[in-house]
Design a protein around this motif. Structure first.
Motif, PDB file in Angstrom:
ATOM      1  N   LEU A  55       0.831  -1.205   0.000  1.00  0.00           N
ATOM      2  CA  LEU A  55       0.000   0.000   0.000  1.00  0.00           C
ATOM      3  C   LEU A  55       0.867   1.257   0.000  1.00  0.00           C
ATOM      4  N   ARG A  56       1.947   1.208   0.766  1.00  0.00           N
ATOM      5  CA  ARG A  56       2.862   2.348   0.830  1.00  0.00           C
ATOM      6  C   ARG A  56       3.469   2.623  -0.548  1.00  0.00           C
ATOM      7  N   ARG A  57       3.869   1.556  -1.203  1.00  0.00           N
ATOM      8  CA  ARG A  57       4.514   1.694  -2.515  1.00  0.00           C
ATOM      9  C   ARG A  57       3.554   2.273  -3.556  1.00  0.00           C
ATOM     10  N   HIS A  58       2.285   1.907  -3.447  1.00  0.00           N
ATOM     11  CA  HIS A  58       1.284   2.396  -4.412  1.00  0.00           C
ATOM     12  C   HIS A  58       0.612   3.691  -3.952  1.00  0.00           C
ATOM     13  N   ARG A  59       0.977   4.173  -2.788  1.00  0.00           N
ATOM     14  CA  ARG A  59       0.329   5.354  -2.205  1.00  0.00           C
ATOM     15  C   ARG A  59      -1.177   5.144  -2.117  1.00  0.00           C
ATOM     16  N   ALA A  60      -1.553   3.971  -1.679  1.00  0.00           N
ATOM     17  CA  ALA A  60      -2.956   3.579  -1.558  1.00  0.00           C
ATOM     18  C   ALA A  60      -3.342   3.496  -0.090  1.00  0.00           C
ATOM     19  N   LYS A  61      -4.639   3.624   0.174  1.00  0.00           N
ATOM     20  CA  LYS A  61      -5.165   3.488   1.529  1.00  0.00           C
ATOM     21  C   LYS A  61      -6.207   2.373   1.565  1.00  0.00           C
ATOM     22  N   GLU A  84       0.232   4.393   9.519  1.00  0.00           N
ATOM     23  CA  GLU A  84       0.446   4.600   8.090  1.00  0.00           C
ATOM     24  C   GLU A  84      -0.783   5.166   7.387  1.00  0.00           C
ATOM     25  N   HIS A  86      -4.101   4.240   7.538  1.00  0.00           N
ATOM     26  CA  HIS A  86      -5.206   3.375   7.145  1.00  0.00           C
ATOM     27  C   HIS A  86      -6.283   3.373   8.224  1.00  0.00           C
ATOM     28  N   ASP A 197      -0.750  -6.259  -4.807  1.00  0.00           N
ATOM     29  CA  ASP A 197       0.208  -5.531  -5.636  1.00  0.00           C
ATOM     30  C   ASP A 197      -0.220  -5.563  -7.103  1.00  0.00           C
ATOM     31  N   THR A 209      -7.777   4.746  -7.899  1.00  0.00           N
ATOM     32  CA  THR A 209      -6.971   4.792  -6.684  1.00  0.00           C
ATOM     33  C   THR A 209      -7.736   4.170  -5.529  1.00  0.00           C
TER      34      THR A 209
END
Length: 219
Positions: A55-61, A84, A86, A197, A209
């Motif tokens: 999630l961090r790598r994709h800037r996703a929540k 982080e 979430h 991923d 997103t």
């Protein structure tokens, strides 16, 4: 073949949501290019940190629907989820079919799980185990200021060969406002990290997103 995979197309979900009684969130009508990403059955000392890294790598929540007994066993993992950015939500005390739990026990354990989560932030949502519910369960939840969240597409990694097909199958069905339900919480489901991923990569290519349920509802 995917071992556990339920896919609804948006019109079918809309019809189902009108036909099934109760205040349950299945999807959100939005023009924004976002969808709700949710994970059931954590926290887990291996699968959850792996998901957080993706999630961090994709800037996703995402919203993590957590199980009470696993919250007790892994408080540091819950802290990491919240740190982080979430959202945490209530998935009752055990990984089981909630509709089979006696009513008084359900209400008591729903409250107990919310108390455990309250140490980490506000709790707005719950998801019944296995996704089945009775109207009385919804009334009990409403009395505790919780709203039920199900989803538009649901999949569970099992550790079998079907895991490789999950992301591709989900990606074809996710739309603006969809709610995706994935499962973690056990070593057998460790493939959910790779599935997430792959799914986020595919949906980013379509301009979508991942956000938390609360962000999705806020529009």
């Amino acid at each position: 073949m995917v071992d556990v995979f339920l896919r609804w197309r948006e019109p079918a979900v809309r019809l189902l949501s009108r036909a099934v009684p109760g205040d349950v969130l299945w999807f959100v009508e939005t023009a924004e290019p976002v969808f709700g990403l949710t994970f059931d059955d954590g926290p887990h000392p291996q699968t959850t940190p792996g998901l957080l890294a993706v999630l961090r790598r994709h800037r996703a929540k995402a919203t993590f629907f957590l199980v009470g007994e696993r919250i007790k066993a892994n408080p540091h993992v819950v802290e990491q989820i919240v740190a982080e950015g979430h959202e945490v939500a209530n998935h009752l005390m055990r990984d089981e079919r909630s509709v089979l739990v006696p009513d008084e026990q359900f209400e008591r354990e729903l409250a107990e799980t919310s108390r455990l989560l309250a140490a980490y932030g506000p709790v707005r949502w719950f998801r019944p185990g296995s996704g089945f519910y009775k109207p009385r369960m919804l009334r009990a939840a409403a009395g505790q200021n919780l709203r039920a969240v199900l989803g538009t597409v649901v999949a569970a990694n099992t550790g079998g060969p079907g895991d490789a097909a999950i992301a591709g199958g989900l990606a074809t069905s996710v739309r603006k406002g969809s709610i995706v339900v994935l499962h973690e919480g056990t070593e057998k489901r460790r493939g959910v990290v790779a599935t997430t991923d792959e799914l986020l990569t595919a949906l980013a290519g379509r301009g979508l997103t991942a956000v938390t349920v609360s962000e999705l509802v806020a529009g």
